[in-house]
Design an enzyme around this catalytic site. Structure first.
Site, mmCIF file in Angstrom:
data_model
loop_
_atom_site.group_PDB
_atom_site.id
_atom_site.type_symbol
_atom_site.label_atom_id
_atom_site.label_comp_id
_atom_site.label_asym_id
_atom_site.label_seq_id
_atom_site.Cartn_x
_atom_site.Cartn_y
_atom_site.Cartn_z
ATOM 1 N N ASP A 111 -10.185 -29.042 -21.393
ATOM 2 C CA ASP A 111 -8.936 -28.758 -20.698
ATOM 3 C C ASP A 111 -8.288 -30.078 -20.292
ATOM 4 O O ASP A 111 -8.668 -30.693 -19.299
ATOM 5 C CB ASP A 111 -9.204 -27.893 -19.464
ATOM 6 N N HIS A 149 -4.967 -32.372 -13.552
ATOM 7 C CA HIS A 149 -6.297 -32.648 -13.022
ATOM 8 C C HIS A 149 -6.682 -34.125 -13.108
ATOM 9 O O HIS A 149 -7.814 -34.470 -12.772
ATOM 10 C CB HIS A 149 -7.324 -31.798 -13.771
ATOM 11 N N ILE A 160 -5.848 -31.856 -8.740
ATOM 12 C CA ILE A 160 -6.727 -30.797 -8.261
ATOM 13 C C ILE A 160 -7.825 -30.534 -9.283
ATOM 14 O O ILE A 160 -7.702 -30.890 -10.459
ATOM 15 C CB ILE A 160 -5.952 -29.500 -7.965
ATOM 16 N N GLY A 168 -9.814 -24.743 -11.918
ATOM 17 C CA GLY A 168 -10.369 -23.520 -11.365
ATOM 18 C C GLY A 168 -11.654 -23.104 -12.059
ATOM 19 O O GLY A 168 -12.605 -22.642 -11.420
#
Length: 311
Positions: free
Chosen positions: A213, A218, A233, A236
């Site tokens: 990803d 991120h 961040i 998830g």
């Protein structure tokens, strides 16, 4: 069918409001057409190096020589966390799943709303498999649409796992569809049976993104700021893996093969370097309910409505 993409990265998460739709423009989602579309087939392949990298990406290997950690980090003792299924062979490419007939969405309005995996048998350390994916449902939440993507994976020996991914698309509701079921789980009113904390590294997202990803949200502070965050961040699905490992280690005797299903709702974010507090309630009949929060941000929710089913 046209898929409008403002970022080439799947699963883009943003705090910005969706762009206004020009007056008179048709809704971009034809739910009946999307659900009726032919399934898509993809070939998946992975080996022990992919499994090892994933385990490191979700925090395994601390302490590095701990015997309980070696089952995640040493190929001669290796087991596979079921959440590896979210990255096996590039299975996390949400943009491909959204490029279905009847769906035209801007990935800048997309949020990963929830995830469920069902294990038909333990995932092998090395494997080749076929994934058959389809749009299982499209729900109309009024101001948003929820697209449910279903993927069934099998190899030469039969079914391996099934996955359900809920994609929340802001600003794309109101097309007249069904609202869909509610999957909310009320937290038990008693103290948890177990509580553990798992600290993440400041470079946790940089490591996890090597699993496939590449969303700059991120990693790139400037991109994160544009999305409404003061710094990058954590993915998830990285939090998803960290929580599953914590439950396997604390409640299932470290045996990942006992997991039969794992579902969650992504209720909030975690910043790399923060600590998750993971509360577990034994609900009987092979069910563990979980709530994960950020210790540093006054226990803001990270994963909610989380259930692990096991033998």
């Amino acid at each position: 069918m046209r898929l409008t993409v403002r970022t080439a990265v799947p699963g883009f998460t943003t705090a910005r409001p969706p762009p206004p739709r020009p007056e008179g423009m048709d809704m971009p989602i034809d739910a009946a057409r999307a659900v009726a579309a032919e399934p898509r087939t993809a070939e998946l392949a992975w080996d022990h190096k992919d499994v090892l990298l994933y385990h490191l990406g979700v925090g395994a290997g601390r302490p590095a020589t701990d015997a309980e950690e070696l089952r995640y980090t040493l190929e001669s003792r290796l087991q596979v966390l079921p959440s590896f299924s979210t990255v096996a062979g590039g299975a996390m490419a949400l943009a491909g799943g959204l490029a279905a007939p009847g769906i035209e969405v801007d990935l800048a309005t997309v949020l990963h709303g929830g995830q469920r995996i069902e294990l038909h048998r333990p995932i092998p350390v090395t494997g080749r498999a076929t994934a058959i994916g389809r749009v299982e449902a499209v729900h109309d939440k009024g101001k948003a649409a929820v697209i449910v993507l279903r993927s069934d994976v099998h190899d030469d020996e039969g079914p391996l796992w099934s996955a359900s991914t809920r994609i929340f698309v802001r600003g794309e509701g109101g097309f007249g569809g069904e609202r869909g079921p509610s999957d909310r789980l009320e937290a038990p009113e008693r103290e948890p049976d177990r509580t553990v904390e798992r600290a993440t590294r400041e470079d946790q997202a940089l490591l996890y993104r090597l699993c496939g990803d590449w969303n700059p949200l991120h990693a790139d502070p400037e991109f994160a700021e544009l999305a409404g965050f003061d710094r990058p961040i954590l993915h998830g699905l990285c939090s998803y893996g960290i929580v599953l490992k914590a439950v396997v280690d604390a409640a299932l005797g470290g045996d990942a093969t006992r997991v039969r299903a794992y579902s969650t709702r992504f209720a909030g974010i975690l910043f790399p370097g923060e600590t998750m507090r993971i509360r577990m309630w034994n609900e009987g009949e092979g069910r563990i309910q979980v709530l994960a929060t950020s210790v540093e941000r006054d226990h803001a929710p990270v994963l909610a409505d989380t259930l692990i089913e096991h033998t």
